[in-house]
Scaffold this active site. Structure first.
Site, short mmCIF file in Angstrom:
data_model
loop_
_atom_site.label_atom_id
_atom_site.label_comp_id
_atom_site.label_asym_id
_atom_site.label_seq_id
_atom_site.Cartn_x
_atom_site.Cartn_y
_atom_site.Cartn_z
N LYS A 143 55.78 -97.24 43.88
CA LYS A 143 55.02 -98.45 44.22
C LYS A 143 54.46 -99.10 42.95
CE LYS A 143 50.80 -98.30 45.75
NZ LYS A 143 49.63 -97.94 46.53
N ASP A 161 53.20 -100.70 49.95
CA ASP A 161 51.92 -100.01 50.13
C ASP A 161 51.65 -99.85 51.63
OD1 ASP A 161 51.13 -102.46 51.10
OD2 ASP A 161 49.23 -102.49 50.00
#
Ligand code: SF4
Length: 230
Positions: A143, A161
């Protein structure tokens, strides 16, 4: 600045949209992309930074912490350690003290110094751009690597996320819960140049409208295509 969103409400008796099948998914994704752009014409990363290194450090600090809190901490952190070279030789107790209010400060301080050392010793002082290199740095997962690619380097990267994960599922873009699988599925549905801002817009929509516990479906532009609409 907060965007004011005005949408026509979906009449109460309109049937809830069906979950799109595989062949309908590309068109479904394009509709969502188009509507998110209407509500969030400006999609920018809210973490204050002046270099890829500073964005990487701020993103590491943002784990389990708000961007607003990180932005209160980083001016002091970057005044003391503005570059990877400076952070690599930092005193860990000083870094811990500076980042304490972001939570998990001991591991974050260790990761910041470890990341800076990795940048200095393995990448000649330059934050790498490849995902497979970025994820070798302490505190950097996929991420975070995608945040770097899309925001700092203007390269394709779709950070997944908790908001992106939740909205993708609710909107019928995926049935998976594994962030990497979801990232790859979204990548296949969207043009690479849209990946980064699509993620930022999904995050904004998750924060403002599609709340984890109380989604505001009556105010949501995506309600007309959302199979999870209340
Ligand atoms: S707010 Fe409701 S209609 Fe909008 S995306 Fe979330 S679940 Fe779907």
């Amino acid at each position: 600045m907060r965007t004011t969103i005005t949408v026509e409400s979906v009449p109460a008796k309109t049937p809830r949209p069906k979950r799109p099948n595989k062949s309908e998914l590309p068109r479904h994704a394009r509709t969502i992309l188009r509507d998110l752009k209407k509500d969030y014409p400006v999609a920018i990363c809210e973490l204050t930074h002046e270099s890829p290194f500073q964005l990487l450090a701020a993103t590491i600090l943002s784990a389990q912490c708000t961007d607003a809190r990180v932005n209160m901490v980083t001016p002091h952190l970057f005044a003391a350690y503005p570059t990877a070279a400076a952070m690599a030789v930092a005193d860990i107790s000083h870094v811990e003290q500076l980042v304490r209010s972001t939570g998990f400060y001991a591991s974050k301080a260790k990761n910041l110094i470890g990341m800076a050392n990795g940048v200095m010793t393995r990448f000649n002082g330059e934050v790498p751009t490849k995902i497979e290199d970025l994820v070798t740095l302490p505190g950097v997962g996929r991420k975070t690597a995608n945040v770097l690619r899309s925001v700092a380097f203007d390269l394709p990267g779709l950070p997944v996320d908790t908001h992106v994960l939740r909205l993708s599922k609710r909107l019928g873009l995926t049935r998976d819960v594994d962030p990497v699988k979801v990232e790859l599925q979204l990548n296949a549905l969207l043009p690479p140049k849209e990946w980064g801002e699509f993620s930022l817009r999904m995050i904004l929509h998750g924060r403002r409208i599609c709340d984890a516990r109380k989604p505001k479906c009556a105010e949501c532009r995506l309600a007309k295509v959302c199979p999870s609409r209340a």
